[in-house]
Design a protein around this motif. Structure first.
Motif, PDB file in Angstrom:
ATOM      1  N   ARG A  84       9.109 -69.781 108.208  1.00  0.00           N
ATOM      2  CA  ARG A  84       8.272 -70.075 107.045  1.00  0.00           C
ATOM      3  C   ARG A  84       6.882 -69.515 107.318  1.00  0.00           C
ATOM      4  NH1 ARG A  84       7.505 -75.759 107.031  1.00  0.00           N
ATOM      5  NH2 ARG A  84       8.279 -75.803 109.152  1.00  0.00           N
ATOM      6  N   VAL A  85       6.228 -69.103 106.261  1.00  0.00           N
ATOM      7  CA  VAL A  85       4.862 -68.595 106.375  1.00  0.00           C
ATOM      8  C   VAL A  85       4.006 -69.353 105.368  1.00  0.00           C
ATOM      9  CG1 VAL A  85       3.391 -66.556 106.215  1.00  0.00           C
ATOM     10  CG2 VAL A  85       5.735 -66.333 107.067  1.00  0.00           C
ATOM     11  N   VAL A  86       2.950 -69.990 105.860  1.00  0.00           N
ATOM     12  CA  VAL A  86       2.030 -70.740 105.004  1.00  0.00           C
ATOM     13  C   VAL A  86       0.610 -70.250 105.273  1.00  0.00           C
ATOM     14  CG1 VAL A  86       3.525 -72.769 104.887  1.00  0.00           C
ATOM     15  CG2 VAL A  86       1.820 -72.612 106.682  1.00  0.00           C
ATOM     16  N   ALA A  87      -0.278 -70.573 104.357  1.00  0.00           N
ATOM     17  CA  ALA A  87      -1.672 -70.163 104.518  1.00  0.00           C
ATOM     18  C   ALA A  87      -2.256 -70.796 105.774  1.00  0.00           C
ATOM     19  CB  ALA A  87      -2.478 -70.582 103.293  1.00  0.00           C
ATOM     20  N   GLY A  88      -3.015 -70.010 106.503  1.00  0.00           N
ATOM     21  CA  GLY A  88      -3.634 -70.496 107.735  1.00  0.00           C
ATOM     22  C   GLY A  88      -4.913 -71.272 107.456  1.00  0.00           C
ATOM     23  N   PRO A  89      -5.509 -71.836 108.486  1.00  0.00           N
ATOM     24  CA  PRO A  89      -6.711 -72.645 108.308  1.00  0.00           C
ATOM     25  C   PRO A  89      -7.955 -71.807 107.992  1.00  0.00           C
ATOM     26  CG  PRO A  89      -6.154 -72.485 110.633  1.00  0.00           C
ATOM     27  CD  PRO A  89      -5.052 -71.836 109.859  1.00  0.00           C
ATOM     28  N   VAL A  90      -7.922 -70.530 108.315  1.00  0.00           N
ATOM     29  CA  VAL A  90      -9.041 -69.621 108.061  1.00  0.00           C
ATOM     30  C   VAL A  90      -8.589 -68.611 107.015  1.00  0.00           C
ATOM     31  CG1 VAL A  90     -10.562 -67.912 109.136  1.00  0.00           C
ATOM     32  CG2 VAL A  90      -9.826 -69.918 110.445  1.00  0.00           C
ATOM     33  N   PRO A  91      -9.433 -68.291 106.035  1.00  0.00           N
ATOM     34  CA  PRO A  91      -9.032 -67.284 105.043  1.00  0.00           C
ATOM     35  C   PRO A  91      -8.626 -65.972 105.718  1.00  0.00           C
ATOM     36  CG  PRO A  91     -11.050 -68.382 104.349  1.00  0.00           C
ATOM     37  CD  PRO A  91     -10.760 -68.856 105.752  1.00  0.00           C
ATOM     38  N   GLY A  92      -7.549 -65.381 105.228  1.00  0.00           N
ATOM     39  CA  GLY A  92      -7.039 -64.136 105.793  1.00  0.00           C
ATOM     40  C   GLY A  92      -6.038 -64.344 106.914  1.00  0.00           C
ATOM     41  N   THR A  93      -5.700 -65.599 107.217  1.00  0.00           N
ATOM     42  CA  THR A  93      -4.717 -65.884 108.266  1.00  0.00           C
ATOM     43  C   THR A  93      -3.498 -66.548 107.653  1.00  0.00           C
ATOM     44  OG1 THR A  93      -5.628 -68.067 108.792  1.00  0.00           O
ATOM     45  CG2 THR A  93      -6.521 -66.175 110.013  1.00  0.00           C
ATOM     46  N   GLN A  94      -2.407 -66.449 108.372  1.00  0.00           N
ATOM     47  CA  GLN A  94      -1.157 -67.109 107.962  1.00  0.00           C
ATOM     48  C   GLN A  94      -0.571 -67.820 109.169  1.00  0.00           C
ATOM     49  OE1 GLN A  94       0.984 -63.651 106.478  1.00  0.00           O
ATOM     50  NE2 GLN A  94       0.762 -64.441 104.392  1.00  0.00           N
ATOM     51  N   LEU A  95      -0.010 -68.981 108.928  1.00  0.00           N
ATOM     52  CA  LEU A  95       0.668 -69.737 109.981  1.00  0.00           C
ATOM     53  C   LEU A  95       2.159 -69.439 109.892  1.00  0.00           C
ATOM     54  CD1 LEU A  95       0.247 -71.795 112.254  1.00  0.00           C
ATOM     55  CD2 LEU A  95       0.676 -73.589 110.584  1.00  0.00           C
ATOM     56  N   VAL A  96       2.689 -68.888 110.963  1.00  0.00           N
ATOM     57  CA  VAL A  96       4.113 -68.551 111.025  1.00  0.00           C
ATOM     58  C   VAL A  96       4.817 -69.682 111.766  1.00  0.00           C
ATOM     59  CG1 VAL A  96       5.824 -66.907 111.865  1.00  0.00           C
ATOM     60  CG2 VAL A  96       3.599 -66.096 111.056  1.00  0.00           C
ATOM     61  N   ILE A  97       5.784 -70.317 111.097  1.00  0.00           N
ATOM     62  CA  ILE A  97       6.514 -71.457 111.661  1.00  0.00           C
ATOM     63  C   ILE A  97       7.988 -71.092 111.723  1.00  0.00           C
ATOM     64  CG2 ILE A  97       7.080 -73.899 111.408  1.00  0.00           C
ATOM     65  CD1 ILE A  97       4.561 -74.026 109.538  1.00  0.00           C
ATOM     66  N   VAL A  98       8.592 -71.232 112.890  1.00  0.00           N
ATOM     67  CA  VAL A  98      10.020 -70.953 113.062  1.00  0.00           C
ATOM     68  C   VAL A  98      10.709 -72.223 113.539  1.00  0.00           C
ATOM     69  CG1 VAL A  98      11.751 -69.607 114.301  1.00  0.00           C
ATOM     70  CG2 VAL A  98       9.618 -68.525 113.587  1.00  0.00           C
ATOM     71  N   ASP A  99      11.738 -72.637 112.807  1.00  0.00           N
ATOM     72  CA  ASP A  99      12.561 -73.789 113.179  1.00  0.00           C
ATOM     73  C   ASP A  99      13.940 -73.292 113.588  1.00  0.00           C
ATOM     74  OD1 ASP A  99      10.558 -75.641 112.490  1.00  0.00           O
ATOM     75  OD2 ASP A  99      11.223 -75.666 110.395  1.00  0.00           O
ATOM     76  N   VAL A 100      14.455 -73.827 114.681  1.00  0.00           N
ATOM     77  CA  VAL A 100      15.810 -73.513 115.137  1.00  0.00           C
ATOM     78  C   VAL A 100      16.637 -74.779 114.970  1.00  0.00           C
ATOM     79  CG1 VAL A 100      17.235 -72.769 117.072  1.00  0.00           C
ATOM     80  CG2 VAL A 100      14.964 -71.789 116.753  1.00  0.00           C
ATOM     81  N   ARG A 101      17.754 -74.636 114.285  1.00  0.00           N
ATOM     82  CA  ARG A 101      18.588 -75.798 113.949  1.00  0.00           C
ATOM     83  C   ARG A 101      19.890 -75.804 114.742  1.00  0.00           C
ATOM     84  NH1 ARG A 101      16.431 -78.439 109.699  1.00  0.00           N
ATOM     85  NH2 ARG A 101      14.895 -77.303 108.477  1.00  0.00           N
ATOM     86  N   GLY A 102      20.367 -77.022 114.977  1.00  0.00           N
ATOM     87  CA  GLY A 102      21.642 -77.204 115.651  1.00  0.00           C
ATOM     88  C   GLY A 102      22.789 -77.147 114.663  1.00  0.00           C
ATOM     89  N   ASP A 103      23.981 -77.400 115.156  1.00  0.00           N
ATOM     90  CA  ASP A 103      25.185 -77.336 114.321  1.00  0.00           C
ATOM     91  C   ASP A 103      25.179 -78.373 113.200  1.00  0.00           C
ATOM     92  OD1 ASP A 103      26.128 -75.248 115.871  1.00  0.00           O
ATOM     93  OD2 ASP A 103      27.185 -76.588 117.245  1.00  0.00           O
ATOM     94  N   ALA A 104      24.551 -79.518 113.446  1.00  0.00           N
ATOM     95  CA  ALA A 104      24.513 -80.582 112.436  1.00  0.00           C
ATOM     96  C   ALA A 104      23.325 -80.430 111.492  1.00  0.00           C
ATOM     97  CB  ALA A 104      24.465 -81.945 113.121  1.00  0.00           C
TER      98      ALA A 104
END
Length: 118
Positions: A84-104
C-alpha cells in the motif's frame, strides 16, 4: 527382633516410576512445544524478509511506488504480500507499507519505509 529387609518396597518402586514417567512426559511435551515455536519463529523471519524485500524494491524503483500485490518464494513456501502507498508526513513523500499474510489471511509481518522523490 525382626530381620530388616534390604532394598525398596514395591510401593516405593511404583512411586519412583510414576514420578519418572511424569517427568519424561513433561520433557517430551516441552520439546514438542519448543520445536513448534522454532517453526513459527522461522516463518516470521521469512515473512519479514519478504516484506523488507518488497519494500526496498518499491523504494529503489526509478518510478514512484504504487500499490501492488504478489507472491514471493522464501524458505519452503510462497508468501502472499500486499503493498500500500499512502501520503507521507512531509509533502512530496509517500509511505510504502508492505504486509505479508499467512495461509489463513492473518498478517505475519509488515514493513514500511518513507519514499521521497527528491
Amino acid at each position: 527382633m525382626p530381620a530388616r529387609a534390604n532394598g525398596f518396597s514395591l510401593i516405593e518402586v511404583m512411586v519412583a516410576l510414576a514420578i519418572f514417567g511424569m517427568a519424561a512426559v513433561a520433557l517430551v511435551r516441552l520439546s514438542g512445544l519448543s520445536l513448534s515455536g522454532a517453526v513459527q519463529l522461522a516463518d516470521r523471519q521469512y515473512a519479514a524478509t519478504v516484506a523488507r524485500n518488497q519494500t526496498l524494491e518499491a523504494i529503489l524503483s526509478p518510478t514512484p511506488p504504487a500499490a501492488d500485490q504478489g507472491r514471493e518464494r522464501a524458505g519452503q513456501r510462497d508468501w502472499a504480500w500486499q503493498r500500500r502507498v499512502v501520503a507521507g508526513p512531509v509533502p512530496g513523500t509517500q509511505l510504502v507499507i508492505v504486509d505479508v499474510r499467512g495461509d489463513a489471511g492473518q498478517i505475519i509481518a509488515s514493513d514500511q519505509l518513507l519514499w521521497s522523490g527528491r
